[in-house]
Scaffold this motif. Structure first.
Motif, mmCIF file in Angstrom:
data_model
loop_
_atom_site.group_PDB
_atom_site.id
_atom_site.type_symbol
_atom_site.label_atom_id
_atom_site.label_comp_id
_atom_site.label_asym_id
_atom_site.label_seq_id
_atom_site.Cartn_x
_atom_site.Cartn_y
_atom_site.Cartn_z
ATOM 1 N N LYS A 108 0.852 -1.184 0.000
ATOM 2 C CA LYS A 108 0.000 0.000 0.000
ATOM 3 C C LYS A 108 0.887 1.232 0.000
ATOM 4 O O LYS A 108 1.777 1.368 0.829
ATOM 5 C CB LYS A 108 -0.913 -0.017 1.225
ATOM 6 N N VAL A 109 0.620 2.136 -0.951
ATOM 7 C CA VAL A 109 1.465 3.319 -1.106
ATOM 8 C C VAL A 109 0.857 4.541 -0.440
ATOM 9 O O VAL A 109 1.552 5.337 0.180
ATOM 10 C CB VAL A 109 1.705 3.603 -2.604
ATOM 11 N N GLY A 110 -0.458 4.704 -0.533
ATOM 12 C CA GLY A 110 -1.118 5.872 0.032
ATOM 13 C C GLY A 110 -2.497 6.033 -0.575
ATOM 14 O O GLY A 110 -3.109 5.055 -1.006
ATOM 15 N N TRP A 155 -5.164 1.728 -8.286
ATOM 16 C CA TRP A 155 -5.907 2.540 -7.329
ATOM 17 C C TRP A 155 -7.309 1.948 -7.173
ATOM 18 O O TRP A 155 -7.959 1.630 -8.170
ATOM 19 C CB TRP A 155 -6.001 3.982 -7.797
ATOM 20 N N ILE A 156 -7.773 1.829 -5.926
ATOM 21 C CA ILE A 156 -9.034 1.144 -5.636
ATOM 22 C C ILE A 156 -9.916 2.030 -4.761
ATOM 23 O O ILE A 156 -9.441 2.654 -3.807
ATOM 24 C CB ILE A 156 -8.769 -0.189 -4.909
ATOM 25 N N ALA A 157 -11.190 2.054 -5.074
ATOM 26 C CA ALA A 157 -12.203 2.705 -4.227
ATOM 27 C C ALA A 157 -13.503 1.935 -4.399
ATOM 28 O O ALA A 157 -13.832 1.495 -5.508
ATOM 29 C CB ALA A 157 -12.389 4.171 -4.612
ATOM 30 N N ASP A 158 -14.227 1.754 -3.306
ATOM 31 C CA ASP A 158 -15.509 1.032 -3.346
ATOM 32 C C ASP A 158 -15.355 -0.354 -3.955
ATOM 33 O O ASP A 158 -16.239 -0.842 -4.667
ATOM 34 C CB ASP A 158 -16.562 1.833 -4.120
ATOM 35 N N ASP A 159 -14.212 -0.995 -3.677
ATOM 36 C CA ASP A 159 -13.931 -2.353 -4.167
ATOM 37 C C ASP A 159 -13.963 -2.446 -5.685
ATOM 38 O O ASP A 159 -14.297 -3.499 -6.251
ATOM 39 C CB ASP A 159 -14.904 -3.364 -3.558
#
Length: 288
Positions: free
Chosen positions: A200-202, A251-255
């Motif tokens: 995980k980078v940020g 990059w991931i958001a909301d799976d």
């Protein structure tokens, strides 16, 4: 057999998966076949050779290129994509795998792909997908490509140096279909996760959403898993030649996958943004 120059030999080393640190011997079948692929699918960094156009990113979207059908792609990739990955719950690998699985099930979406190659050539491709139907519009320093696929037919309009070529309505063959994009995303990420070092980078704001950034450092195992996938899936992500130093950022958001960046040192960087998941997208055939 004429002697190739040093630049050609350097290019060959990138394209030979069996010998990643050395080019094949001049005059061999493998030498000539790999050189042909390198000359047609890569660009030569500036300064260009005499009489050549400025370097520009590859055009990999046309249905007439060597792409595979979704059915063939799924069958060939089954050994990688249907197996169970050993990921620790709550780990970075598990988060990426979950997002890849959910993204693979998306029925419609839009993407924007920004690519830059080693010679400074840039291309932008905007795409809409609904099931197996798609619409692509690509622009670079050479010209534009517009591709529409509806059902079993494709329409392509290419403009280069002021000349326009319209393919008209063309019946698709199994060999000329592009692999489904959402499913290709899942398959490629699953393969890249094989033994990869995931961290995980940020976080980054992407289209108003806070997305978590993960980096995949590929290993020999993950590169081999990617190499086993059909070119029709890998070409979407500029991974049809899996370079030893390639990195994949996700990059991931909301799976769901929001962005993928593939970086191949001294070759290219491709950034693909995903959005409008499961939106009411309709792909229509061009008039005429």
């Amino acid at each position: 057999m004429t002697t190739r120059d040093d630049a050609d030999l350097a290019r060959l080393s990138r394209w030979d998966p069996a010998r990643p640190d050395a080019a094949p011997a001049p005059g061999t079948f493998r030498y000539d076949s790999i050189l042909e692929k390198a000359m047609t699918q890569t660009t030569i960094p500036a300064p260009q050779r005499e009489h050549e156009a400025p370097a520009t990113s590859r055009r990999r979207w046309t249905w007439r290129s060597a792409s595979l059908t979704g059915a063939v792609a799924v069958v060939l990739a089954a050994g990688v994509t249907t197996g169970v990955l050993a990921t620790r719950p709550g780990s970075a690998s598990a988060a990426v795998l979950t997002a890849a699985t959910h993204t693979g099930k998306v029925t419609s979406l839009r993407t924007v792909d920004e690519s830059i190659d080693a010679g400074g050539g840039r291309s932008t491709t905007r795409a809409s997908f609904h099931g197996n139907d798609l619409q692509l519009s690509s622009q670079d320093s050479i010209g534009t490509d517009q591709l529409t696929v509806v059902g079993d037919y494709a329409w392509e309009i290419r403009t280069e140096q002021g000349r326009t070529e319209n393919s008209g309505k063309q019946k698709l063959t199994p060999e000329s279909r592009l692999a489904p994009f959402a499913e290709s995303t899942e398959h490629v990420i699953r393969a890249a996760l094989q033994d990869a070092n995931v961290k995980k980078v940020g976080t980054t704001a992407i289209r108003g959403t806070t997305a978590t950034h993960y980096r995949l450092d590929l290993t020999d195992v993950s590169r081999a898993a990617l190499t086993a996938l059909p070119e029709g899936e890998l070409a979407w992500f500029d991974l049809d030649s899996v370079h030893r130093s390639a990195t994949v950022d996700i990059w991931i958001a909301d799976d769901l996958i929001q962005r993928i960046v593939v970086h191949v040192p001294d070759y290219l960087q491709s950034t693909i943004d995903y959005f409008d998941f499961n939106a009411p997208i309709t792909i229509t055939a061009p008039a005429g």
